[in-house]
Scaffold this motif. Structure first.
Motif, short mmCIF file in Angstrom:
data_model
loop_
_atom_site.label_atom_id
_atom_site.label_comp_id
_atom_site.label_asym_id
_atom_site.label_seq_id
_atom_site.Cartn_x
_atom_site.Cartn_y
_atom_site.Cartn_z
N UNK A 84 0.82 -1.22 0.00
CA UNK A 84 0.00 0.00 0.00
C UNK A 84 0.86 1.26 0.00
N UNK A 85 2.08 1.16 0.52
CA UNK A 85 2.94 2.34 0.57
C UNK A 85 3.81 2.46 -0.67
N UNK A 180 -10.56 9.69 -11.37
CA UNK A 180 -11.26 9.54 -10.09
C UNK A 180 -10.31 9.35 -8.92
N UNK A 181 -9.02 9.27 -9.19
CA UNK A 181 -8.05 9.03 -8.12
C UNK A 181 -8.38 7.75 -7.35
N UNK A 182 -8.88 6.75 -8.07
CA UNK A 182 -9.13 5.44 -7.48
C UNK A 182 -7.89 4.59 -7.68
N UNK A 184 -7.63 1.41 -6.78
CA UNK A 184 -8.04 0.03 -6.56
C UNK A 184 -8.89 -0.38 -7.75
N UNK A 188 -17.48 -2.73 -9.94
CA UNK A 188 -18.61 -2.33 -10.77
C UNK A 188 -18.08 -1.52 -11.96
N UNK A 194 -19.45 5.91 -17.04
CA UNK A 194 -19.19 7.30 -17.35
C UNK A 194 -18.81 7.51 -18.81
N UNK B 293 -0.85 -5.28 5.68
CA UNK B 293 -0.07 -4.06 5.82
C UNK B 293 -0.86 -2.97 6.51
N UNK B 294 -2.13 -2.85 6.16
CA UNK B 294 -2.96 -1.82 6.79
C UNK B 294 -3.13 -2.14 8.26
N UNK B 298 0.72 0.42 8.20
CA UNK B 298 1.30 1.12 7.05
C UNK B 298 0.34 2.24 6.64
N UNK B 299 0.84 3.30 6.09
CA UNK B 299 0.03 4.46 5.66
C UNK B 299 -0.31 5.38 6.82
N UNK B 302 1.36 8.53 6.83
CA UNK B 302 0.99 9.52 5.83
C UNK B 302 -0.36 10.17 6.11
N UNK B 315 -17.64 10.37 -3.89
CA UNK B 315 -17.91 8.95 -4.19
C UNK B 315 -19.37 8.75 -4.56
N UNK B 318 -19.96 9.70 -8.11
CA UNK B 318 -19.51 8.70 -9.08
C UNK B 318 -20.49 7.55 -9.15
N UNK B 319 -20.86 7.04 -7.98
CA UNK B 319 -21.65 5.81 -7.97
C UNK B 319 -23.14 6.03 -8.19
N UNK B 347 -7.07 8.09 0.19
CA UNK B 347 -7.21 6.98 -0.74
C UNK B 347 -7.85 5.77 -0.09
N UNK B 350 -11.53 6.38 0.62
CA UNK B 350 -12.27 6.29 -0.64
C UNK B 350 -12.50 4.84 -1.02
N UNK B 351 -11.45 4.04 -0.91
CA UNK B 351 -11.58 2.63 -1.28
C UNK B 351 -12.60 1.92 -0.40
N UNK B 354 -16.09 3.05 -1.36
CA UNK B 354 -16.44 2.50 -2.67
C UNK B 354 -16.80 1.03 -2.54
N UNK B 358 -20.28 -0.51 -3.59
CA UNK B 358 -20.33 -1.52 -4.65
C UNK B 358 -21.00 -2.80 -4.17
#
Lengths: 225, 462
Positions: A84-85, A180-182, A184, A188, A194, B293-294, B298-299, B302, B315, B318-319, B347, B350-351, B354, B358
């Motif tokens: 992730x880093x 979208x700065x996604x 991952x 879907x 879009x 890691x999470x 980690x992270x 930051x 989000x 978008x969805x 990030x 957001x994940x 999402x 989803x």
């Protein structure tokens, strides 16, 4: 424009080099970090594809040293780790893009192409245009054949990204990252949804389709050929 | 406790150093006091000698030679212990009166050791030798007083220093012994940990001293360490246990392709399936690694200030489109427009969101309604994704956050069952958690974020 590939796994290196040459791109392979440092500093490459795990000098340090030496060649990192880093570390070290192994070669090719012709000139541009589609970046307005088109903010960014890379293929992953700065893989159909909305606004009402789907690869915006 | 360890121990050395410094300071001030005293006494002596000389000279002025000689004799008598010395010389050099063995006394002021004057003592005399008329008068005063002062100062200094050294040695030894016991405790705990008993911790004694503070920190680090090790162990288990199946499937697919190839049958489809299996395995592995890691933190380095309202807004935007294409309705509600800030990673959050949305889109049939909202709760913020779809049976709500757990009915849909584990790991990293509840009907998934007293700023109050 030549590509410098810094990769110590010979199988991967051959695979990549053959793929590039089939797409008409010349590629030099180096399997050691120190040698890569010398060559990248000495010669002028269009893009450097650098594996993070290298003997001699690891990929991250290599790029940091190159940047410190003032070498501005675009760099794409390859890594088996993909933690992730790692992506952020790679970008902080001076990399421009990042790809986790294993990857589809088409993904690598699309990203390398995007780096090869970096729209540096576009940073100064205030308008983009493809065929009869015009985008005013300052007023955030889009017109085609003189008609105003109303776009949602993300649709605007999506179209802007496609127009900046006119004629080149942008993969779904690339679009997810840039628009979208996604970082991952969505389960879907974010991109498809879009794209199809964008299409219905900028293509359907007009005669020539500009937004093309490249099967199994991604999308591309260009005038009909 | 061995003597050598004691002597090398820090508290003992500190005690010795401090004592040496104190003794040094004491010595310096004693020396200073002595010097000041000596200067003063010297000056007083010089004055005294001058005044005495003058007084005796007066008697000559008033009464002539006889008076002078008488005065000197009287003074000599008074100075029985030779604390003052005198010598009167006639104009022709004859000694008229003296209480010392004569010798050449220089004119003016001079300092003469007692032995040169025939006095068997370790002092010296300040002498003023000057003319009174035609006579030569020498008057001197000893510095015995200064010598006494000097002896006194250094004797008391010596005793005090000896006392200080003893005290410091004793005190240092005591402190060293005490500290050594605590260090031994620490050593025992670390020995246990090296042996693999990661549960060992340092005993806190609630004494609010800096050793306790240090040990609390060490314990916290040990907590993280065992957490990390546990996490790594779990990842290895997960990989071994749950990737076996897809790997086997992959092998079978490849073997089948080899078989078909031998028989001259087309293998393209099988190879494509093999590639897709391989991709799936990689995704699963990457997700497992990300979760581990999470969980390991980690992270976290930051983390910055993030606005949950803005993230949810983006989000949901978008969805909403994606949901619409799937025949569902997605909307969101916020209490107002004020930012809702917490410490976090944009990030990852957001994940996580999402992922929840989803899940709702994929598991709900067309026509469902999905609602996203933010609520302020005690000490935290809740981001809620609620739908009115089939939901999760109450008894599976807890288990579904475990890795690889798939609901029976969703085993046929794509996914590795890691999504909710990842969301949970992200929520925990942000100091909160994931809570799944029955929405009656449907599922309500709540992401809790903690708001440290000074980290999060919320401008709204519920």
């Amino acid at each position: 424009m030549r590509i410098l590939l810094v990769e110590d796994d010979h199988q991967t290196a051959d695979y990549i080099r053959n793929g590039f040459s089939q797409s008409g791109l010349a590629c030099d392979v180096v399997d050691d970090g120190r040698e890569a440092m010398l060559r990248a500093a000495d010669e002028d490459f269009g893009v450097a594809v650098v594996d993070r795990m290298l003997p001699g000098l690891d990929g991250l340090s290599l790029v940091k040293s190159l940047r410190a030496a003032g070498v501005s060649t675009p760099v794409l990192f390859l890594t088996s780790i993909g933690g992730v880093d790692d992506r952020v570390e790679g970008l902080e070290a001076g990399g421009d893009d990042y790809l986790v192994k294993p990857f589809a070669f088409s993904e690598l090719l699309a990203r390398v192409n995007a780096l090869l012709r970096r729209p540096a000139a576009i940073a100064e541009k205030s308008r983009l245009h493809v065929h009869d589609l015009e985008m005013d970046l300052i007023r955030r307005r889009v017109t085609r054949a003189g008609q105003d088109i109303d776009l949602q903010p993300k649709e605007f960014t999506l179209l802007e990204t496609l127009m900046e890379h006119e004629g080149r293929v942008l993969t779904k992953t690339m679009l997810l990252e840039r628009v979208w700065n996604f970082h991952f893989d969505p389960k879907t159909s974010v991109v498809e949804t879009h794209i199809s909305r964008l299409r219905s606004k900028i293509d359907k009402p007009f005669d020539a389709p500009l937004l093309h789907t490249v099967r199994n690869l991604g999308y591309s915006l260009h005038a009909p050929r | 406790m061995r003597l050598a360890r004691l002597i090398y121990s820090t508290p003992f050395r500190i005690a010795v150093i401090i004592t040496l410094m104190a003794i040094g300071a004491f010595l310096a001030s004693a020396a200073l006091a002595y010097m000041i005293l000596r200067t003063d006494l010297d000056a007083a002596r010089t004055r005294g000698v001058s005044e005495l000389h003058y007084a005796i000279a007066q008697s000559y002025i008033e009464g002539g030679e006889d008076s002078l000689a008488d005065s000197v004799h009287a003074n000599i008598l008074a100075a029985a212990r030779k604390e003052n010395v005198f010598r009167l010389l006639a104009p022709d050099g004859r000694v008229l009166a003296t209480n010392v063995n004569g010798f050449d006394i220089p004119p003016g002021f001079s300092d003469v050791p007692a032995r040169r004057l025939g006095i068997d003592r370790g002092v010296s005399y300040r002498i003023l030798n000057s003319r009174v008329g035609d006579y030569e008068l020498a008057v001197g005063s000893s510095n015995a007083d200064i010598e006494i002062v000097r002896e006194t100062i250094f004797k008391s200094f010596g005793w005090a220093a000896a006392g200080m050294i003893l005290l410091s040695l004793a005190g240092g030894a005591y402190l060293a012994a005490k500290t050594q016991r605590r260090l031994d405790q620490m050593q025992r705990t670390f020995d246990e940990i090296s042996l693999g008993h990661l549960g060992a911790r340092l005993p806190i004694r609630n004494q609010k001293d800096d050793v306790d503070v240090l040990w609390r920190n060490v314990n916290a680090a040990l907590d993280r360490l065992s957490h990390l090790v546990e996490g790594m162990r779990q990842v290895s288990n997960d990989i071994a246990h749950d990737l076996k199946t897809p790997l086997n499937r992959l092998r079978i697919t490849i073997e089948t392709a080899l078989l078909h190839n031998e028989k001259g049958q087309p293998v393209t489809e099988l190879l494509e399936r093999a590639a897709s299996e391989s991709d799936h395995i990689n995704e699963t592995f990457a997700a497992l690694l990300a979760i581990a890691q999470i969980e390991a933190g980690a992270r976290k380095a930051r983390f910055g200030m993030i606005d949950l309202r803005a993230i949810l807004f983006d989000i949901a935007d978008v969805y909403a489109n994606v949901a619409e294409d799937a025949g569902d309705v997605l909307d969101y509600a916020m209490s107002d427009d004020a930012p809702v800030e917490v410490q976090g990673d944009r990030e990852l959050v957001t994940q996580a969101l999402a992922n929840l949305i989803e899940n709702a889109i994929r598991h709900c049939p067309p026509g469902s309604h999905i609602n996203c909202s933010i609520e302020m709760r005690d000490g935290g913020v809740a981001v809620i994704v609620a739908d009115d779809g089939p939901g999760i049976p109450a008894d599976e709500c807890e288990k579904v956050r475990e890795r690889f757990y798939r609901l029976e009915k969703s085993r046929t849909t794509p996914g590795s069952g890691l999504g909710l584990s990842l969301v949970n790991a992200i929520a925990e990293l942000h100091g909160g958690g994931l809570v799944l509840e029955d929405n009656r009907p449907g599922l309500s998934a709540t992401l809790l974020f903690s708001r440290g007293a000074d980290t999060a700023v919320a401008h709204t109050e519920e």
